[in-house]
Design a protein around this motif. Structure first.
Motif, short mmCIF file in Angstrom:
data_model
loop_
_atom_site.label_atom_id
_atom_site.label_comp_id
_atom_site.label_asym_id
_atom_site.label_seq_id
_atom_site.Cartn_x
_atom_site.Cartn_y
_atom_site.Cartn_z
N GLN A 92 13.68 33.65 43.63
CA GLN A 92 14.41 34.91 43.73
C GLN A 92 13.12 35.94 43.17
O GLN A 92 12.58 35.66 42.31
CB GLN A 92 15.40 34.75 42.67
N ALA B 74 16.45 43.15 45.70
CA ALA B 74 16.39 41.69 45.61
C ALA B 74 15.99 40.92 47.06
O ALA B 74 16.41 41.36 47.97
CB ALA B 74 17.66 41.22 45.34
N LEU C 286 20.09 40.00 49.18
CA LEU C 286 20.81 39.12 48.09
C LEU C 286 21.38 38.05 48.72
O LEU C 286 21.77 37.93 49.98
CB LEU C 286 22.01 40.12 47.49
N HIS D 52 22.87 33.80 44.81
CA HIS D 52 22.23 34.21 43.72
C HIS D 52 22.74 33.68 42.41
O HIS D 52 22.16 34.08 41.41
CB HIS D 52 22.23 35.71 44.19
N LEU E 230 22.31 40.44 38.99
CA LEU E 230 21.21 40.94 40.19
C LEU E 230 21.64 41.93 40.94
O LEU E 230 21.04 43.03 41.44
CB LEU E 230 20.82 39.82 41.02
N GLN F 143 20.11 45.79 41.47
CA GLN F 143 20.03 46.24 42.72
C GLN F 143 20.32 47.60 42.64
O GLN F 143 19.79 48.59 43.19
CB GLN F 143 20.92 45.50 43.98
#
Length: 624
Positions: free
Chosen positions: A212, A271, A298, A302, A313, A317
């Motif tokens: 990631q 992401a 994404l 995730h 996350l 974003q």
């Protein structure tokens, strides 16, 4: 900060984004097709806009409709989720050109990573290790064959514009190459409009490791460690985990640093995921891990990264899209414990074919696990979209504890009458090889026999169903079931139907604590063992017709379509008279009157779809 957000997606990811946006005080706008008019994400959003018919190509894939919905509702930004238009550079540019904020990477970054051959060339220039192969412009069959021969078999032919497991062929010998190439090119042209391919060395003990990454508009890029997504079926991920088992710190540092270099090479913002293939024949080693591709969005998995890092996350974003710098520096990020994610699909676990219909029962054990879903009891699984029902995510201090927790919760998932792969997931999560962490992408194929889910209920499930069905006649106000002597021993035999078969068993005195059961409908028991559920219907134990109970209730013995209704409410009927014709599995099934009487209740309508166990007719006995 963004104040209003349109989510150009549906299902669990739309619900997931709405949840974070709400905690940040951001107003949310959902979009929906005809099939999703009553969907959970539509109800959860602050506002919703209808964008067209059920097929995605007429709704969720029409960028103009989505941008128009954003303008009409005053949304400032668009979050694409994953799938649909999330990696469509032209749509991203159209959003920006419309004066809206695109919650995702720059269009040029999407394009740079969209074609596998160009992306690999860029990675080589950035010093990122790539799988040995051929990326050239010469696409003649002769040149491609020669390159494959030089690389050494087995090789993998991959569509340059491919994705999702399409446009890929493994070739084990030179004489098989020409046919495999032609097949791959045909599929690539049909699926992507581009028949160009590249050749890679096929890794015999492959593990799928991905990292990631996250970038902002202030030239900062960090990684949030790795995930292992090796448990796959037909190139589709089934169970993911973070971190990767067997990953030492030296190898982790090397692969994560390579991922950051890859992101920086395309000026990445937001992401993203850098996917690597590892040759695990000698364990995970830095010199045996190579770049495969980048997902410029994404990822479905995730949540496992969120669980081990404590980071939201989606919040990152939204902050990055608003122009803020990354909330944390690399040295502030660390791994805490272990996490797993299992993808719960609406599919028949014996065939892996999609299963559709209404979720008349939908139970997820939520204690100590995280559930991401866009469905609930009463929701409809339509044939128009991906059949994923939910993601079950566990987190604990160690891999063993996290996996045990995942298996425990999968065991209690109860879905009916739509079929699910919960039982298959449970078997995978409790398999000794997976428990040891010794998994390659061939795991599910190699252990298919061990993981196969029975097509019929077990003896324990039948006993539990019998007890559940008998118990309803012990309730105050319920008529005794003909032939049962509940105060005597032994308990009379109970005749039931499940999975198209008829069973007769003795009802036990007590419930079995290892099997979950509940009343799905009158005279229908929903019984679950190790994540596999069956709707088991009470049948008359003396003669009778399929799906008929002692009090005259005639139930659908299986999902199907009502082909004909031959009676009306209040009509007199005689024993054996045909009442309803059910069409299922390309066959017609006649449901007949169990005794002389009158039609006390009629719930069947010609042409209607019904689920297994649905009450169609109730015949009342004539007085006197």
């Amino acid at each position: 900060m963004i104040e209003s957000l349109l989510i150009a997606n549906r299902g669990e990811i739309a619900c997931r984004i709405i949840r974070t946006a709400r905690t940040m005080g951001i107003r949310t706008v959902a979009v929906y097709s005809d099939a999703d008019a009553k969907a959970l994400h539509v109800r959860q959003a602050d506002e919703a806009v209808h964008i067209g018919p059920s097929p995605a190509r007429e709704s969720y894939l029409v960028g103009e409709k989505i941008i128009a919905a954003a303008r009409a509702t005053g949304a400032q930004a668009i979050h694409p989720g994953y799938g649909f238009l999330s990696e469509n550079a032209d749509f991203a540019q159209a959003v920006i050109d419309a004066g809206l904020v695109w919650v995702g990477p720059r269009p040029d970054s999407i394009r740079a990573m969209g074609l596998k051959d160009a992306a690999k060339a860029r990675m080589i220039a950035a010093g990122v290790p790539v799988t040995p192969g051929y990326l050239g412009d010469d696409q003649s069959p002769e040149r491609l064959q020669a390159e494959a021969d030089a690389i050494g078999y087995p090789v993998l032919i991959k569509a340059v514009a491919g994705g999702g497991g399409k446009g890929m062929r493994r070739v084990d010998a030179p004489e098989d190459f020409a046919d495999a190439l032609a097949s791959c090119q045909r599929e690539a042209a049909s699926s992507f409009g581009d028949d160009r391919v590249l050749i890679e060395k096929y890794i015999l003990s492959p593990r799928h490791i991905e990292v990631q990454v996250f970038g902002d508009t202030h030239d900062n890029v960090v990684h949030l460690f790795e995930r292992d997504c090796s448990l796959q079926r037909r190139h589709q991920k089934v169970i993911e985990e973070a971190p990767a088992p067997g990953m030492d710190e030296v190898t982790r540092e090397a692969i994560c640093a390579a991922a950051v270099r890859a992101a920086k090479a395309v000026d990445y913002v937001g992401a993203g995921t850098i996917e690597f293939i590892a040759d695990a024949s000698e364990g995970l080693r830095a010199d045996r891990i190579w770049f495969m591709e980048m997902n410029t969005r994404l990822q479905v998995e995730h949540p496992v990264t969120e669980e081990i890092t404590g980071v939201d996350l989606v919040e990152w974003q939204l902050r990055v899209a608003s122009g803020e710098p990354l909330p944390k520096r690399q040295e502030e990020l660390a791994i805490n414990g272990w996490a797993f994610e299992a993808r719960l699909y609406a599919e028949d676990p014996t065939t892996f074919l999609p299963s559709t219909g209404t979720l008349e029962q939908c139970h997820f054990p939520e204690d100590y696990v995280r559930i991401e879903t866009g469905f609930e009891k009463g929701s409809t699984i339509s044939p128009f979209y991906d059949p994923m029902i939910a993601k079950v995510i566990s987190h604990a201090d160690s891999r063993g504890n996290a996996l045990a927790l995942l298996a425990q919760k999968l065991e209690g998932v109860a879905i009916w009458p739509v079929k699910s792969n919960a039982g298959f997931l449970y078997r995978a999560a409790t398999h000794p090889v997976f428990e040891d962490g010794d998994v390659t992408t061939a795991f599910l194929a190699d252990h298919a026999d061990d993981l196969a889910v029975p097509a019929e209920p077990s003896a324990a499930m039948l006993r539990q169903a019998a007890r559940e069905l008998v118990s309803q006649y012990e309730e105050p106000g319920r008529r005794a079931l003909n032939g049962f002597r509940l105060n005597a021993a032994p308990v009379a035999a109970v005749r039931m139907k499940a999975a198209g078969q008829t069973y007769t068993v003795d009802a036990p005195a007590d419930f079995d604590g290892d099997v979950y059961s509940s009343r799905a409908a009158p005279d229908v028991a929903l019984v679950t063992e190790h994540g596999q559920s069956f709707g088991i219907t009470l049948a008359r134990h003396e003669g009778g017709t399929a799906g008929t109970t002692a009090d005259g209730a005639i139930l659908a013995p299986m999902p199907g379509r009502i082909a004909a209704v031959e009676v009306a409410p209040g009509a007199s009927v005689t024993k054996g008279q045909r009442l309803v014709t059910l069409e299922a599995m390309k066959m017609e099934h006649s449901l007949t009157a169990p005794f002389d009487g009158t039609i006390a209740e009629l719930n069947a309508e010609a042409g209607a779809q019904v689920s297994e166990g649905a009450l169609l007719v109730r015949v009342g006995k004539k007085e006197g």
